[in-house]
Design a protein around this motif. Structure first.
Motif, short mmCIF file in Angstrom:
data_model
loop_
_atom_site.label_atom_id
_atom_site.label_comp_id
_atom_site.label_asym_id
_atom_site.label_seq_id
_atom_site.Cartn_x
_atom_site.Cartn_y
_atom_site.Cartn_z
N GLY A 52 39.10 81.45 -72.01
CA GLY A 52 39.11 81.34 -70.69
C GLY A 52 37.77 80.40 -70.32
O GLY A 52 37.84 79.56 -69.28
N ILE A 53 36.76 81.07 -70.70
CA ILE A 53 35.62 80.63 -70.29
C ILE A 53 35.20 78.97 -70.68
O ILE A 53 34.76 78.18 -69.92
CB ILE A 53 34.42 81.60 -70.84
N PHE A 54 35.70 78.87 -71.74
CA PHE A 54 35.66 77.57 -72.53
C PHE A 54 36.36 76.55 -71.92
O PHE A 54 35.81 75.42 -71.45
CB PHE A 54 35.93 77.75 -73.98
N THR B 238 39.38 86.63 -56.84
CA THR B 238 38.07 85.88 -56.87
C THR B 238 37.58 85.51 -58.20
O THR B 238 36.92 84.61 -58.44
CB THR B 238 37.05 86.89 -56.24
N THR B 239 37.79 86.64 -59.22
CA THR B 239 37.38 86.32 -60.51
C THR B 239 38.10 85.00 -61.10
O THR B 239 37.59 84.26 -61.84
CB THR B 239 38.08 87.50 -61.32
N ALA B 240 39.36 84.84 -60.73
CA ALA B 240 40.05 83.66 -61.38
C ALA B 240 39.78 82.26 -60.66
O ALA B 240 39.50 81.28 -61.33
CB ALA B 240 41.57 83.88 -61.10
N VAL C 224 27.22 83.06 -72.37
CA VAL C 224 26.31 81.96 -71.92
C VAL C 224 26.34 80.48 -73.00
O VAL C 224 26.32 79.58 -72.64
CB VAL C 224 24.79 82.34 -72.01
N LEU C 225 26.60 80.78 -74.10
CA LEU C 225 26.61 79.82 -75.26
C LEU C 225 27.73 78.97 -75.28
O LEU C 225 27.94 77.67 -75.62
CB LEU C 225 26.47 80.40 -76.37
N VAL C 226 29.09 79.59 -75.02
CA VAL C 226 30.27 78.90 -74.84
C VAL C 226 30.30 77.88 -73.88
O VAL C 226 30.78 76.79 -74.18
CB VAL C 226 31.36 79.89 -74.61
N PRO C 227 30.02 78.22 -72.63
CA PRO C 227 29.89 76.81 -71.72
C PRO C 227 28.92 75.82 -72.16
O PRO C 227 29.24 74.64 -71.77
CB PRO C 227 29.47 77.47 -70.52
N LEU C 228 27.54 76.12 -72.87
CA LEU C 228 26.79 75.06 -73.26
C LEU C 228 27.63 74.28 -74.28
O LEU C 228 27.40 73.11 -74.34
CB LEU C 228 25.59 75.65 -73.84
N ALA C 229 28.48 74.91 -75.41
CA ALA C 229 29.04 74.24 -76.22
C ALA C 229 30.19 73.35 -75.61
O ALA C 229 30.30 72.11 -76.04
CB ALA C 229 29.84 75.15 -77.23
N ALA C 230 30.69 73.68 -74.54
CA ALA C 230 31.68 72.76 -73.80
C ALA C 230 30.93 71.69 -73.08
O ALA C 230 31.55 70.53 -73.28
CB ALA C 230 32.43 73.74 -72.80
N THR C 231 29.71 71.87 -72.85
CA THR C 231 29.05 70.80 -72.21
C THR C 231 28.86 69.66 -73.11
O THR C 231 28.95 68.57 -72.88
CB THR C 231 27.85 71.23 -71.52
N VAL C 232 28.44 70.20 -74.46
CA VAL C 232 27.92 69.19 -75.48
C VAL C 232 29.10 68.48 -75.72
O VAL C 232 28.93 67.31 -75.90
CB VAL C 232 27.48 70.14 -76.79
N ILE C 233 30.02 69.02 -75.87
CA ILE C 233 31.48 68.33 -76.29
C ILE C 233 31.68 67.36 -75.14
O ILE C 233 32.18 66.27 -75.50
CB ILE C 233 32.78 69.43 -76.47
N MET D 155 28.40 77.45 -64.16
CA MET D 155 28.76 78.26 -62.79
C MET D 155 30.34 78.44 -62.79
O MET D 155 30.93 79.19 -62.31
CB MET D 155 28.15 77.36 -61.64
N THR D 156 31.01 77.22 -63.35
CA THR D 156 32.49 77.20 -63.20
C THR D 156 33.11 78.23 -64.12
O THR D 156 34.01 78.86 -63.76
CB THR D 156 33.00 75.68 -63.62
N ALA D 157 32.30 78.43 -65.42
CA ALA D 157 33.09 79.27 -66.13
C ALA D 157 32.56 80.79 -65.84
O ALA D 157 33.53 81.80 -66.13
CB ALA D 157 32.25 78.97 -67.62
N LEU D 158 31.61 81.08 -65.32
CA LEU D 158 30.90 82.59 -65.12
C LEU D 158 30.87 82.99 -63.79
O LEU D 158 30.88 83.92 -63.62
CB LEU D 158 29.71 82.53 -65.94
#
Length: 204
Positions: A9-11, A122-124, A63-72, A37-40
């Motif tokens: 979901g975070i990704f 709020t979480t969603a 933290v790393l999963v959103p960074l991986a999404a950013t790279v993609i 920010m969007t993911a977490l």
């Protein structure tokens, strides 16, 4: 298993944040900030309200999963944009998962059903609102009438009701998540919209 679903979901949420960064012509740093920010964001807000250490700061994967999404997105954003229909389906799944899990966690920490359901919503949707604010836009939650918060609200309400009646664990979470997911998919498929105020015409 729950952490894996959380990371999926975070990704997906991070992909939408990074794509927003591309549309706003941000550099890679700006893309990464919005993706994180969007993911977490929604989960962090939930945990701060519950006065517990945010889950995002307990595992490096969050933290790393959103960074991986950013790279993609940074390297292949035209391809990512082309598969947006599939991403939107996954986004709907993330919406359902996060509203159910957020509500359940709030109930576990002693909140009443109403406040727990609000925290589940709020979480969603919290991360998406932070994304839009950082990008300098009115949050789509407020003006895009396609149902988004409504599925999250119903999923959270069902999760709270099941929990209050003694139904805990993954069956209850799955049932609430599937309800929100199904309603969100139906809203996209049939173009369901929330009503405007009486006499107000929709924008062209």
């Amino acid at each position: 298993m729950s952490e894996i679903l959380d990371l999926v979901g975070i990704f997906v949420f991070a992909l939408s944040g990074a794509l927003m960064g591309v549309r706003k012509r941000l550099d890679v740093v700006g893309m990464a900030v919005i993706a994180e920010m969007t993911a977490l964001g929604g989960g962090v807000v939930r945990d701060l309200i519950l006065n517990v250490r945010p889950t995002a700061f307990q595992s490096s994967g969050y933290v790393l999963v959103p960074l991986a999404a950013t790279v993609i997105v940074f390297f292949w954003h035209p391809h990512v944009a082309r598969v947006m229909p599939a991403i939107l389906v996954l986004d709907a799944a993330g919406l359902g998962l996060f509203c159910a899990v957020g509500t359940e966690k709030a109930l576990d920490y002693g909140l009443g059903p109403l406040h727990a359901a609000l925290l589940g919503v709020t979480t969603a949707v919290g991360g998406g609102m932070l994304r839009d604010v950082l990008a300098g836009e009115i949050p789509t939650l407020l003006y895009d009438r396609q149902l988004y918060a409504v599925p999250a609200t119903l999923g959270s309400a069902v999760m709270a009701a099941l929990y209050t009646n003694g139904l805990h664990g993954w069956p209850a979470t799955l049932a609430a998540a599937l309800l929100a997911f199904g309603l969100r998919i139906a809203a996209m498929r049939y173009n369901w919209r929330a009503p405007l105020a009486r006499g107000v015409k929709p924008p062209e």
